[in-house]
Design a protein around this motif. Structure first.
Motif, PDB file in Angstrom:
ATOM      1  N   TYR A 226      -1.239   2.100  -3.630  1.00  0.00           N
ATOM      2  CA  TYR A 226      -1.643   3.487  -3.439  1.00  0.00           C
ATOM      3  C   TYR A 226      -3.121   3.698  -3.772  1.00  0.00           C
ATOM      4  O   TYR A 226      -3.527   4.766  -4.223  1.00  0.00           O
ATOM      5  CB  TYR A 226      -0.762   4.403  -4.291  1.00  0.00           C
ATOM      6  N   TRP A 227      -3.920   2.685  -3.511  1.00  0.00           N
ATOM      7  CA  TRP A 227      -5.364   2.802  -3.735  1.00  0.00           C
ATOM      8  C   TRP A 227      -5.967   3.793  -2.742  1.00  0.00           C
ATOM      9  O   TRP A 227      -5.447   4.011  -1.649  1.00  0.00           O
ATOM     10  CB  TRP A 227      -6.024   1.440  -3.537  1.00  0.00           C
ATOM     11  N   ASP A 228      -7.103   4.369  -3.124  1.00  0.00           N
ATOM     12  CA  ASP A 228      -7.819   5.275  -2.227  1.00  0.00           C
ATOM     13  C   ASP A 228      -8.310   4.547  -0.980  1.00  0.00           C
ATOM     14  O   ASP A 228      -8.410   5.143   0.092  1.00  0.00           O
ATOM     15  CB  ASP A 228      -9.012   5.906  -2.946  1.00  0.00           C
ATOM     16  N   VAL A 229      -8.648   3.286  -1.132  1.00  0.00           N
ATOM     17  CA  VAL A 229      -9.050   2.434  -0.009  1.00  0.00           C
ATOM     18  C   VAL A 229      -8.373   1.091  -0.225  1.00  0.00           C
ATOM     19  O   VAL A 229      -8.383   0.564  -1.333  1.00  0.00           O
ATOM     20  CB  VAL A 229     -10.581   2.242   0.063  1.00  0.00           C
ATOM     21  N   ARG A 230      -7.793   0.536   0.830  1.00  0.00           N
ATOM     22  CA  ARG A 230      -7.101  -0.744   0.678  1.00  0.00           C
ATOM     23  C   ARG A 230      -7.160  -1.522   1.989  1.00  0.00           C
ATOM     24  O   ARG A 230      -7.280  -0.919   3.071  1.00  0.00           O
ATOM     25  CB  ARG A 230      -5.640  -0.521   0.291  1.00  0.00           C
ATOM     26  N   PRO A 231      -7.031  -2.833   1.930  1.00  0.00           N
ATOM     27  CA  PRO A 231      -6.788  -3.592   3.165  1.00  0.00           C
ATOM     28  C   PRO A 231      -5.379  -3.280   3.647  1.00  0.00           C
ATOM     29  O   PRO A 231      -4.445  -3.221   2.848  1.00  0.00           O
ATOM     30  CB  PRO A 231      -6.897  -5.052   2.714  1.00  0.00           C
ATOM     31  N   SER A 232      -5.213  -3.057   4.926  1.00  0.00           N
ATOM     32  CA  SER A 232      -3.872  -2.809   5.443  1.00  0.00           C
ATOM     33  C   SER A 232      -3.028  -4.070   5.291  1.00  0.00           C
ATOM     34  O   SER A 232      -3.512  -5.193   5.493  1.00  0.00           O
ATOM     35  CB  SER A 232      -3.940  -2.412   6.915  1.00  0.00           C
ATOM     36  N   ALA A 233      -1.757  -3.865   4.943  1.00  0.00           N
ATOM     37  CA  ALA A 233      -0.852  -4.996   4.774  1.00  0.00           C
ATOM     38  C   ALA A 233      -0.324  -5.515   6.111  1.00  0.00           C
ATOM     39  O   ALA A 233       0.203  -6.623   6.176  1.00  0.00           O
ATOM     40  CB  ALA A 233       0.326  -4.588   3.881  1.00  0.00           C
ATOM     41  N   ARG A 234      -0.486  -4.721   7.187  1.00  0.00           N
ATOM     42  CA  ARG A 234       0.125  -5.122   8.453  1.00  0.00           C
ATOM     43  C   ARG A 234      -0.819  -5.088   9.637  1.00  0.00           C
ATOM     44  O   ARG A 234      -0.464  -5.554  10.728  1.00  0.00           O
ATOM     45  CB  ARG A 234       1.331  -4.218   8.751  1.00  0.00           C
ATOM     46  N   LEU A 235      -2.025  -4.581   9.442  1.00  0.00           N
ATOM     47  CA  LEU A 235      -2.988  -4.479  10.532  1.00  0.00           C
ATOM     48  C   LEU A 235      -4.329  -5.088  10.104  1.00  0.00           C
ATOM     49  O   LEU A 235      -4.646  -5.121   8.912  1.00  0.00           O
ATOM     50  CB  LEU A 235      -3.213  -3.013  10.914  1.00  0.00           C
ATOM     51  N   PRO A 236      -5.146  -5.536  11.057  1.00  0.00           N
ATOM     52  CA  PRO A 236      -6.491  -6.038  10.718  1.00  0.00           C
ATOM     53  C   PRO A 236      -7.458  -4.870  10.524  1.00  0.00           C
ATOM     54  O   PRO A 236      -8.402  -4.678  11.287  1.00  0.00           O
ATOM     55  CB  PRO A 236      -6.856  -6.889  11.937  1.00  0.00           C
ATOM     56  N   THR A 237      -7.177  -4.070   9.493  1.00  0.00           N
ATOM     57  CA  THR A 237      -7.974  -2.871   9.239  1.00  0.00           C
ATOM     58  C   THR A 237      -8.217  -2.707   7.749  1.00  0.00           C
ATOM     59  O   THR A 237      -7.502  -3.270   6.921  1.00  0.00           O
ATOM     60  CB  THR A 237      -7.261  -1.594   9.735  1.00  0.00           C
ATOM     61  N   VAL A 238      -9.224  -1.903   7.419  1.00  0.00           N
ATOM     62  CA  VAL A 238      -9.370  -1.348   6.086  1.00  0.00           C
ATOM     63  C   VAL A 238      -8.938   0.107   6.194  1.00  0.00           C
ATOM     64  O   VAL A 238      -9.306   0.806   7.141  1.00  0.00           O
ATOM     65  CB  VAL A 238     -10.813  -1.498   5.558  1.00  0.00           C
TER      66      VAL A 238
END
Length: 378
Positions: A226-238
């Motif tokens: 639940y970070w304000d910004v995180r690497p997506s666990a399922r997509l190549p995104t931030v």
């Protein structure tokens, strides 16, 4: 965010983006928070529209745009997604309320959605999960790899307060004026894994921290960070998750535009070897609190300068940093116009509080939010 058309290899930073929004469901007559059992069941079964998904409570729905490359596409996808969600809500005779908190209804009236994921969340977090009566807006920005996502995450921390301030839509909770523009931020921060993490360094640093959190039992995997910004666990995104849900379509498009531009700028700084800004966690928490407290209605706290600044000054400073990138993308004029509109009318939270102070009628507040959220839908 739907993944059709998303390139996962060699994609340029910020070429793609998508938006997720969460909405409350309300009765059209009373405007009370109301379970949408048919809508929730249809969303669980994938039958509520390709952009509509369930949330932890049957009084909520989530939408996710397709993968976009332009702000025009973002706007079009959000219109389509909000329209699909409104149609899903209509299965139960309900309306969407696009604010992060309801003006008076309580979490006590929010049944947990009977899906395996949501039951597991209650099993893990107990009362914290059951009391999750808040909605948010998440923006995914495409990155080529996890190292780039972490580099952006590490450098994004000082910008969280001003981005949060511009989206505030949750001044009320349990029928009380909290005195905050984003009470959602305070409510969300009760989770032990919420907020902004310390700099992670690289992909391996991220994996080590995630492994520790999994071992602790606080999360099952990266999709529960639940970070304000995180690497997506399922997509190549931030994924930027700091924002309140934006009541108006323009504010949602603006937030997405600013986030994508910031990702491009910060990734460029990382590629040039520019250092991660040093910000003490205590100072960053203070800046985040200040943004939740005041929104754009009072001073913000600049965590790099360690001093209070006027909201317009903070927003102008952000635009100055992004100006070159926005100009290169052909988005500067549109973004500046939307910023001026936001500064002129204030945040959703400020407008809600103004209606409450003028009328003393929380129903009028809910009516306003429903009306503004529906504007622009086809």
């Amino acid at each position: 965010m739907r993944t059709d058309g998303l390139q996962t290899e060699g994609a340029a930073v910020g070429r793609t983006l998508g938006v997720e929004e969460e909405f409350h469901l309300v009765d059209p007559d009373t405007l009370e928070l109301t379970p949408g059992l048919r809508a929730s069941a249809a969303a669980l079964a994938g039958e509520a529209g390709e952009r509509v998904h369930p949330e932890i409570s049957t009084t909520q729905l989530e939408i996710a745009t397709g993968v976009c490359t332009t702000l025009e596409q973002v706007r079009s996808e959000l219109v389509a997604a909000r329209t699909e969600a409104a149609a899903a809500a209509k299965r139960d005779g309900l309306l969407l309320l696009a604010a992060s908190t309801h003006p008076w209804s309580s979490w006590h009236s929010m049944p947990v959605t009977p899906g395996e994921r949501y039951q597991a969340m209650v099993g893990r977090w107990a009362g914290l999960a059951r009391q999750q009566d808040i909605c948010g807006c998440h923006v995914h920005v495409g990155v080529p790899d996890l190292d780039t996502a972490v580099a952006v995450l590490d450098r994004a921390r000082p910008y969280i307060p001003v981005l949060l301030a511009m989206t505030a839509s949750s001044p009320f909770h349990d029928g009380v004026d909290t005195g905050y523009e984003s009470w959602r931020t305070l409510w969300w921060t009760r989770f032990p894994h919420a907020g902004a993490p310390e700099p992670l360094g690289d992909a391996d640093g991220y994996r080590r921290v995630l492994a520790g959190l999994v071992a602790s039992g606080v999360v099952e995997d990266g999709s529960h960070l639940y970070w304000d910004v995180r690497p997506s666990a399922r997509l190549p995104t931030v994924e930027f998750r700091l924002a309140d849900v934006c009541t108006t379509l323009d504010d949602a498009v603006l937030h997405a535009a600013l986030v994508r531009s910031l990702v491009r700028v910060l990734a460029g700084r990382a590629a040039r070897g520019e250092p991660v800004p040093e910000v003490r966690p205590e100072v960053l928490r203070a800046a985040r609190w200040r943004a939740a407290r005041s929104g754009l209605s009072g001073p913000l706290f600049d965590p790099l300068r360690a001093e209070l600044v006027e909201p317009r000054e903070a927003v102008a400073a952000l635009l100055t940093e992004l100006a070159g990138d926005l100009a290169d993308a052909g988005e500067e004029d549109e973004v500046r116009a939307m910023v001026q509109e936001l500064l002129g009318r204030g945040t959703s939270a400020a407008r809600q509080r103004s209606t409450w102070l003028r009328t003393g009628d929380r129903r009028a507040v809910a009516e306003q939010v429903v009306r503004e959220g529906a504007a622009g839908r086809v």
